[in-house]
Scaffold this motif. Structure first.
Motif, PDB file in Angstrom:
ATOM      1  N   LYS A  34       4.435  -7.889  -8.443  1.00  0.00           N
ATOM      2  CA  LYS A  34       3.983  -6.766  -9.431  1.00  0.00           C
ATOM      3  C   LYS A  34       5.289  -6.342 -10.248  1.00  0.00           C
ATOM      4  O   LYS A  34       6.244  -5.968  -9.705  1.00  0.00           O
ATOM      5  N   LYS A  84      -4.125  -4.437  -5.589  1.00  0.00           N
ATOM      6  CA  LYS A  84      -4.473  -3.289  -6.437  1.00  0.00           C
ATOM      7  C   LYS A  84      -3.664  -1.933  -5.960  1.00  0.00           C
ATOM      8  O   LYS A  84      -3.403  -1.336  -6.955  1.00  0.00           O
ATOM      9  N   LEU A  85      -3.600  -1.730  -4.805  1.00  0.00           N
ATOM     10  CA  LEU A  85      -2.592  -0.643  -4.324  1.00  0.00           C
ATOM     11  C   LEU A  85      -1.418  -0.611  -4.929  1.00  0.00           C
ATOM     12  O   LEU A  85      -1.101   0.519  -5.509  1.00  0.00           O
ATOM     13  N   GLU A  87      -0.467  -1.731  -7.644  1.00  0.00           N
ATOM     14  CA  GLU A  87      -0.675  -1.596  -9.396  1.00  0.00           C
ATOM     15  C   GLU A  87      -1.014  -0.005  -9.560  1.00  0.00           C
ATOM     16  O   GLU A  87      -0.362   0.478 -10.375  1.00  0.00           O
ATOM     17  N   GLU A  88      -1.572   0.519  -8.417  1.00  0.00           N
ATOM     18  CA  GLU A  88      -1.975   1.919  -8.665  1.00  0.00           C
ATOM     19  C   GLU A  88      -0.725   2.745  -8.251  1.00  0.00           C
ATOM     20  O   GLU A  88      -0.637   3.920  -8.965  1.00  0.00           O
ATOM     21  N   ARG A  89      -0.191   2.662  -7.160  1.00  0.00           N
ATOM     22  CA  ARG A  89       0.739   3.328  -6.577  1.00  0.00           C
ATOM     23  C   ARG A  89       2.351   3.278  -7.313  1.00  0.00           C
ATOM     24  O   ARG A  89       2.947   4.415  -7.154  1.00  0.00           O
ATOM     25  N   LYS A  91       3.648   2.327 -10.204  1.00  0.00           N
ATOM     26  CA  LYS A  91       3.610   1.903 -11.696  1.00  0.00           C
ATOM     27  C   LYS A  91       5.070   1.800 -12.278  1.00  0.00           C
ATOM     28  O   LYS A  91       5.979   2.785 -11.948  1.00  0.00           O
ATOM     29  N   MET A 136      -5.202   6.554  -1.448  1.00  0.00           N
ATOM     30  CA  MET A 136      -5.623   5.512  -2.426  1.00  0.00           C
ATOM     31  C   MET A 136      -5.994   3.934  -1.740  1.00  0.00           C
ATOM     32  O   MET A 136      -6.972   3.460  -2.107  1.00  0.00           O
ATOM     33  N   SER A 137      -5.307   3.813  -0.367  1.00  0.00           N
ATOM     34  CA  SER A 137      -5.582   2.740   0.375  1.00  0.00           C
ATOM     35  C   SER A 137      -6.975   2.860   0.694  1.00  0.00           C
ATOM     36  O   SER A 137      -7.754   1.883   0.834  1.00  0.00           O
ATOM     37  N   ASN A 139      -9.285   4.474  -0.487  1.00  0.00           N
ATOM     38  CA  ASN A 139     -10.606   4.399  -1.475  1.00  0.00           C
ATOM     39  C   ASN A 139     -10.578   3.027  -1.901  1.00  0.00           C
ATOM     40  O   ASN A 139     -11.754   2.558  -2.172  1.00  0.00           O
ATOM     41  N   LEU A 140      -9.459   2.108  -1.875  1.00  0.00           N
ATOM     42  CA  LEU A 140      -9.626   0.790  -2.172  1.00  0.00           C
ATOM     43  C   LEU A 140     -10.549  -0.004  -1.032  1.00  0.00           C
ATOM     44  O   LEU A 140     -11.384  -0.815  -1.149  1.00  0.00           O
TER      45      LEU A 140
END
Length: 181
Positions: A34, A84-85, A87-89, A91, A136-137, A139-140
């Motif tokens: 990322k 995805k995690l 990317e969200e966490r 930045k 967050m994890s 939720n994904l």
């Protein structure tokens, strides 16, 4: 249910990245970056530190997202959730993401540069931040139809380790001792 664990390590950023990207640990397609190229991530992360004058102190953070052996998840699906995690966490932070299948469970390593390449701020981590990452994890995982830990469910790093490894003789003795509660 995915478990998030912060890994404490004093290894250099190069050793950490090289460990999680070992050929015998994962397939090449399950290594990604990322905001960095996984093949040149070590140099990119060091350049970010030099660019912002932050070459001392903590070099990186290492996290693992693990799924229990009974979870029906492919390594590719676990890697997608991990991307995805990240990317969200994280930045603005360079992250090497490597999904391993070398044990009886699928797990993904995140090596996160401690310096943000966009603004030069250093990542500072707390229990609150780890809890936010776990949420967050969860939720994904929910979005992907995977199980999650429910509130009140007794899940600790020790319990999770017992899912993945045989208890040591000391641990077996400790589990037979009466509790002091």
């Amino acid at each position: 249910m995915a478990i998030i664990k912060a890994v404490s390590s004093r290894a250099s950023i190069g050793k950490a990245v090289n460990y999680v990207t070992k050929d015998e640990k994962t397939e090449e397609k399950l290594i990604s970056g990322k905001d960095c190229n996984p093949q040149s991530a070590i140099d990119e992360m060091k350049t970010t530190k030099e660019m912002w004058g932050k070459t001392t102190g903590r070099e990186y953070y290492h996290f693992v997202q693990s799924f229990p052996p009974e979870e029906k998840i492919t390594p590719a699906e676990a890697h997608t959730i991990a991307q995805k995690l990240a990317e969200e966490r994280f930045k603005g932070h360079e992250v090497v993401i490597a999904t391993h299948q070398d044990k009886d469970h699928v797990h993904t390593h995140f090596i996160v540069n401690s310096v943000n390449h966009e603004d030069g701020y250093k990542l500072h981590w707390s229990k609150h931040e780890l809890q936010r990452m776990k949420e967050m994890s969860d939720n994904l995982c929910r979005e992907h139809g995977k199980s999650i830990c429910e509130r009140g469910q007794e899940v600790t790093t020790y319990n999770i380790c017992l899912l993945y490894t045989s208890p040591s003789p000391r641990d077996r003795t400790r589990s037979r001792m009466p509790s002091s509660a």
